[in-house]
Design a protein around this motif. Sequence first.
Motif, PDB file in Angstrom:
ATOM      1  N   SER A 165      -0.584   0.868 -10.150  1.00  0.00           N
ATOM      2  CA  SER A 165      -1.450   0.029  -9.330  1.00  0.00           C
ATOM      3  C   SER A 165      -1.632  -1.309 -10.032  1.00  0.00           C
ATOM      4  O   SER A 165      -2.094  -1.358 -11.179  1.00  0.00           O
ATOM      5  CB  SER A 165      -2.805   0.711  -9.117  1.00  0.00           C
TER       6      SER A 165
ATOM      7  N   TRP B 119       1.660   6.607  -9.443  1.00  0.00           N
ATOM      8  CA  TRP B 119       2.172   5.267  -9.156  1.00  0.00           C
ATOM      9  C   TRP B 119       1.499   4.254 -10.070  1.00  0.00           C
ATOM     10  O   TRP B 119       0.523   4.568 -10.757  1.00  0.00           O
ATOM     11  CB  TRP B 119       1.950   4.884  -7.684  1.00  0.00           C
TER      12      TRP B 119
ATOM     13  N   ASN C 206       0.842  -1.180   0.000  1.00  0.00           N
ATOM     14  CA  ASN C 206       0.000   0.000   0.000  1.00  0.00           C
ATOM     15  C   ASN C 206       0.883   1.239   0.000  1.00  0.00           C
ATOM     16  O   ASN C 206       2.072   1.172   0.305  1.00  0.00           O
ATOM     17  CB  ASN C 206      -0.929   0.023   1.217  1.00  0.00           C
ATOM     18  N   ALA C 207       0.299   2.391  -0.315  1.00  0.00           N
ATOM     19  CA  ALA C 207       1.052   3.641  -0.372  1.00  0.00           C
ATOM     20  C   ALA C 207       0.441   4.659   0.584  1.00  0.00           C
ATOM     21  O   ALA C 207      -0.789   4.811   0.641  1.00  0.00           O
ATOM     22  CB  ALA C 207       1.064   4.197  -1.793  1.00  0.00           C
TER      23      ALA C 207
ATOM     24  N   SER D  14       0.638  -1.366  -4.878  1.00  0.00           N
ATOM     25  CA  SER D  14       1.217  -0.112  -5.365  1.00  0.00           C
ATOM     26  C   SER D  14       2.706  -0.300  -5.649  1.00  0.00           C
ATOM     27  O   SER D  14       3.410  -0.986  -4.907  1.00  0.00           O
ATOM     28  CB  SER D  14       1.033   0.995  -4.326  1.00  0.00           C
TER      29      SER D  14
ATOM     30  N   ASP E 260      -2.890   4.901  -1.613  1.00  0.00           N
ATOM     31  CA  ASP E 260      -3.540   3.742  -2.232  1.00  0.00           C
ATOM     32  C   ASP E 260      -3.542   2.610  -1.216  1.00  0.00           C
ATOM     33  O   ASP E 260      -2.493   2.037  -0.917  1.00  0.00           O
ATOM     34  CB  ASP E 260      -2.798   3.319  -3.496  1.00  0.00           C
TER      35      ASP E 260
ATOM     36  N   LEU F 249       6.157   4.518  -6.869  1.00  0.00           N
ATOM     37  CA  LEU F 249       5.583   5.759  -6.351  1.00  0.00           C
ATOM     38  C   LEU F 249       6.507   6.933  -6.662  1.00  0.00           C
ATOM     39  O   LEU F 249       7.725   6.852  -6.472  1.00  0.00           O
ATOM     40  CB  LEU F 249       5.374   5.634  -4.843  1.00  0.00           C
TER      41      LEU F 249
END
Length: 724
Positions: free
Chosen positions: A580, A578, A527-528, A554, A548, A557
């Motif tokens: 996904s 980014w 995740n971001a 993710s 995200d 980034l």
Amino acid sequence: MRPCLAGAIAAFSVLSSAIGAQDSPTPGTSRLALPITLGADGPRDLRGSGPDYEVVFEPAAMEFLPALGVTLDAPHGLRLEFLSARRSAVEHRFGAAPVRVTEPERVRYRRGPFDEIYDLREDGIAQSFEFRALPPGGGDLVVRFRVTTPLVAARDGDGLLFSTPEAGGVHVGGVTGIDAHGVRVAGSIEYANGLLALTLPGEFVEDAALPLILDPLIGSTTQVPNGLFDQQDTDITFDRTNDMYLVVFTREVAGVQQIRGQRIDTSGAMIGSTLFIESTSTDKYEPRAGNVHLREGFVVCWQENGDIRARGVLADGTIGPNSVAVTSGGDFDFAPDVGGEGATSSDDAIVVWQSSTLTTDDVHSATLALTELGQVLVGIPRDLSFGFQRNRAPSISQTGGASGRWLVTWQRVFPTHSDIVAVILDRSLNILDNFGITGDLVTDDNPACDGDGTNWVVAWQQEELSPGKHDILCVPVRWNGAVATVGTPEPVADLIFEDEHDPVVGWAGDTAVIGWLDHVFLSNRDNAYYATATFDDCLVCETQGEVDVTLRSSAYLAIATQRHGAQIGSDDHAMFVWTSQDTSTSDGETLVQRVRGLDGDVTDLGGGCGAGGTASGDCAIIGNATFGHRLTGAATTATCALLLSLDQLEEACGPCQLMVDPFVGWTLPSFTGSTGNAIVTMPMPTDPALAGFRFYDQWLVASPSPQCTAIGLDFSNGISVRIQ
């Protein structure tokens, strides 16, 4: 009017049955869904694209390039070159070169009595032939092409499938004839020895009302999964003059990684069509971009065959005449990063990269001048490395600010750990200072940095005691005109047993916006997240935000802020980009999200004098438990007092100005200590009613030589702070 035509040539993938349910993106996120595009590709060709294909229109031929979802050793497309049309044993080759005509989402080759037409669609391109007059003679109408492709042909129903065992390929549908009255007939398609023949039966052609359409079978195209991991490795930068971002990324086209770009506005909406920045037969990786404010354009760099290359892109979508080699041969050069130029006094961006041999890893740099036509001129490279260790993973601040100074950071690798080191460069690549950021005998790596040419924030990942787990830390760096000073490292994301990694940093005025990836426990995805931190001391201003956190993973980034496009600016927004990825279906897409670097609304009121120092009140945000009224750069080891007021006042005392009203507030005593700094900590309550509330700060300092002689004190500047 010509009848509505349907499919002929479309991207095809054996993975098409694997599409599954997809999680929705985080609110506020925009998908960078590439539009149908048709534009110039060099001096002689046109290039079109859709979500899962590209197509090159040469002066007299067409090449279809599908998204295959894999990287191959050479382009795996399908090139069709018209040979002849006939109705008898005599072929009519129409020897004159065709006239290529461009229409919205259509390319037409005028070949005398008939037109060869290609329509760009979401799922592929539709090929058709419009005969205003028939070739002389009788019998079947046969149109023949020379086919050039590494793909293997096989019969597929009434059509053909040109494919590769590693992935998919190109589907050519069956043939249909349609006359001017709408009468239809099925034709045939044959392929042998590199020749493709499309045939309509003679009895139909003889009685057909003109114009006659030879068209592949309606509805024969096959939809492909959106993305197929074909868009990766993103970067982003901002142009202030045109209020636009440029997103760059790699895209797999017919098995080869190419460099593409897309302009977006400050809300994340797309501007214009896809930019075909570089299209050659070799793979390209790690695209990075920087803005050149003077030229209203961008410099894009990437790694190709172990060298660094660059090309210019102007804000109006013009792509520079050609790409240029920044490095050539010798060492293996990769991991480029670009620092833009926000001032109007120079047209040079700066690129840094890692240059490696079997025994050495060094960090090099070069200036890249962008001309008004978009051409890039490469300066003389310079080695920035110092010390005898291996130097890896360089990062450069995205602008040099008004002063034209860039911070470059990288990791220095020792046998048991790695540290973060840095240099400060001027516009001529002179090293103003080199210094260490960390030196704690733990593994610090993957640094990122950004700033305004005088103040910077550096973020990096630090290995925890648990193998494979990392925290994100940051530290302020300041230039005092002679040397750099490095502050105290502060945690940004430091949850135990969490793997927080790959930070990015964007300068957003008084704060830095820091993003990072966080591996989801017991999963194969990341995740971001992001947080804002002060430039003064790198203290996190707010609870981490979400970039995200969907069920997708993710990657790649990157961040840009609206401060990057010019040497001044007041907007504190940042844009993340980014890739996904759906880890279960190999589906990938590029996303963007706009965030704001919250730091409280602080206005400098002036009024300071003597050794009164500088007042600040960053991160005046509801719920910020670490908020403090700060004084820096005042007289050392001095008694001082904070005036915290609810109103303003302007009262002169010699050269000093009292800017806050001490009669409607509080006087809070303190002491500056040996650094000349002081702080009065005052946690912000978690009360939404405080939003918009305004207060005023000013410090009084008992200095050895006071400027306000009436009371024997110096004053800091006054500030107005609005709580966010």
